[in-house]
Design an enzyme around this catalytic site. Structure first.
Site, short mmCIF file in Angstrom:
data_model
loop_
_atom_site.label_atom_id
_atom_site.label_comp_id
_atom_site.label_asym_id
_atom_site.label_seq_id
_atom_site.Cartn_x
_atom_site.Cartn_y
_atom_site.Cartn_z
N LYS A 1 -5.50 7.05 -3.38
CA LYS A 1 -5.87 5.62 -3.34
C LYS A 1 -7.33 5.52 -3.78
O LYS A 1 -8.25 5.45 -2.96
CB LYS A 1 -5.66 5.06 -1.93
CG LYS A 1 -5.72 3.54 -1.87
CD LYS A 1 -5.26 3.04 -0.52
CE LYS A 1 -5.51 1.55 -0.34
NZ LYS A 1 -4.70 0.69 -1.21
N1 PPE Z 1 0.65 0.28 -3.87
C1 PPE Z 1 -0.61 -0.10 -4.17
C2 PPE Z 1 -1.07 0.00 -5.57
C3 PPE Z 1 -1.44 -0.56 -3.16
O1 PPE Z 1 -2.67 -0.92 -3.45
C4 PPE Z 1 -0.96 -0.64 -1.83
C5 PPE Z 1 -1.83 -1.14 -0.72
C6 PPE Z 1 0.37 -0.24 -1.57
C7 PPE Z 1 1.14 0.23 -2.61
C8 PPE Z 1 0.95 -0.25 -0.17
O2 PPE Z 1 0.39 0.76 0.62
P1 PPE Z 1 0.26 0.62 2.21
O3 PPE Z 1 -0.80 -0.38 2.47
O4 PPE Z 1 -0.10 2.00 2.67
O5 PPE Z 1 1.57 0.18 2.72
N2 PPE Z 1 -2.82 -2.06 -1.11
C9 PPE Z 1 -3.95 -2.26 -0.26
C10 PPE Z 1 -5.09 -2.96 -0.98
C11 PPE Z 1 -4.91 -4.39 -1.28
C12 PPE Z 1 -6.15 -5.01 -1.89
O6 PPE Z 1 -6.01 -6.04 -2.55
O7 PPE Z 1 -7.25 -4.50 -1.70
C13 PPE Z 1 -3.56 -2.92 1.06
O8 PPE Z 1 -2.47 -3.46 1.18
O9 PPE Z 1 -4.36 -2.86 1.99
#
Ligand code: PPE
Length: 305
Positions: free
Chosen positions: A157
């Site tokens: 990430k």
């Molecule tokens: N894919 C991506 C690309 C992504 O950024 C997130 C979270 C997810 C999947 C889902 O991951 P999880 O949160 O572990 O379920 N995106 C984060 C950032 C958002 C932002 O705009 O900044 C979030 O949801 O916190």
């Protein structure tokens, strides 16, 4: 954004407006950061952080991939998150820990720049709009693809990955839509700019496997566990684009987006064009656990005491 009072910076609380870095920090020029996003909810028993341990673990493996030695232990950052929430007196908040390369030398090699850590918290409402959780969102397949394997590591990430996410998001907004879904390098469904995606077809759940350039979402993992325990079959596999149009239900998952139903894709209505029954059932189960209304049967909550 809604300001809080203090930001944890390298072990100290700094007033929100004074939490600054040097303009020549490596991260500003080359995107040298890895981060997390998670939420704390307020329930009957107080404020609790959802899956804090797993988010700290992912932060450490993102940093490992990018050879960034974090100068704190997992335990120290775990406690720092809890302290930051307490210090800001917030009952519910979004939490953003970020590890980055600071000021030292410029040039691509990051090794002369210190690895620094910051934790911010603030109040953040529904990610895809106030009505999205119930009504669902209209989205499109992005013309931008997710990064190909062995270019940018999708499972880390990293801040830099979000340049790709920004292209996806801006395009969708230009077309008057809420979000874009990117395909992977082969043309299979990957994920939204900041969410994983699930489809429901004939009572089974489908989600792209980690070979499709996705972030291994912690909400995704929570949904898979809940759905299996509710008796649903969950398939993690390559998903062709047209399967999305054929689906009975579709939804996004993410810490920020929680579970957001998808109403249409490319102006094609998904199922009945509203939140489907299985989406609703899983949403109620997951949000129920997050908000302390249902038993924390997986041990996912850490209370801020
Ligand atoms: N894919 C991506 C690309 C992504 O950024 C997130 C979270 C997810 C999947 C889902 O991951 P999880 O949160 O572990 O379920 N995106 C984060 C950032 C958002 C932002 O705009 O900044 C979030 O949801 O916190």
């Amino acid at each position: 954004m809604k300001k809080a009072d203090y930001i944890w910076m390298d072990g100290e609380f700094v007033p929100w407006d004074e939490a600054k870095i040097h303009i020549l920090s490596h991260v500003v020029h080359y995107g040298t950061s890895v981060f997390e996003g998670l939420r704390a909810y307020h329930g009957k028993k107080g404020t609790a952080v959802f899956r804090l341990r797993e988010h700290i673990d992912r932060l450490f493996y993102s940093a490992k991939i990018y050879r960034m030695p974090i100068p704190y232990s997992k335990e120290e950052l775990f406690n720092a998150v809890l302290e930051t929430i307490k210090k800001n007196n917030l009952k519910e908040c979004y939490i953003r820990p970020i590890v980055y390369r600071g000021y030292g030398e410029l040039g691509v090699d990051p090794s002369k720049c210190p690895v620094q850590v910051t934790i911010a918290v603030w109040e953040w409402g529904a990610y895809l709009g106030p009505e999205a959780l119930e009504k669902g969102v209209d989205v499109m397949i992005s013309t931008w693809r997710r990064m190909a394997p062995n270019t940018f590591p999708a499972m880390a990430k990293a801040g830099a990955n979000y340049m790709n996410s920004q292209l996806i998001k801006m395009e969708a907004l230009q077309y008057g839509l809420v979000e874009g879904i990117a395909l992977d390098f082969l043309g299979y469904i990957s994920e939204g700019s900041g969410e994983n995606i699930f489809l429901v077809k004939d009572g089974k759940l489908y989600t792209p496997s980690f070979g499709s350039s996705i972030l291994l979402g912690i909400t995704r993992d929570s949904v898979i566990r809940i759905a299996k325990d509710l008796g649903y079959e969950v398939l993690e596999m390559r998903i062709p684009r047209e399967f999305l149009y054929m689906a009975d239900e579709a939804f996004f998952t993410g810490s920020a987006a929680e579970i957001t139903p998808i109403r249409s894709v490319d102006k094609i209505v998904i199922g009945e064009g509203k939140r489907g029954p299985i989406t609703k059932q899983i949403q109620e189960e997951l949000l129920g656990i997050m908000r302390g209304e249902k038993e924390d049967r997986y041990g996912w909550l850490t209370y801020v005491t």
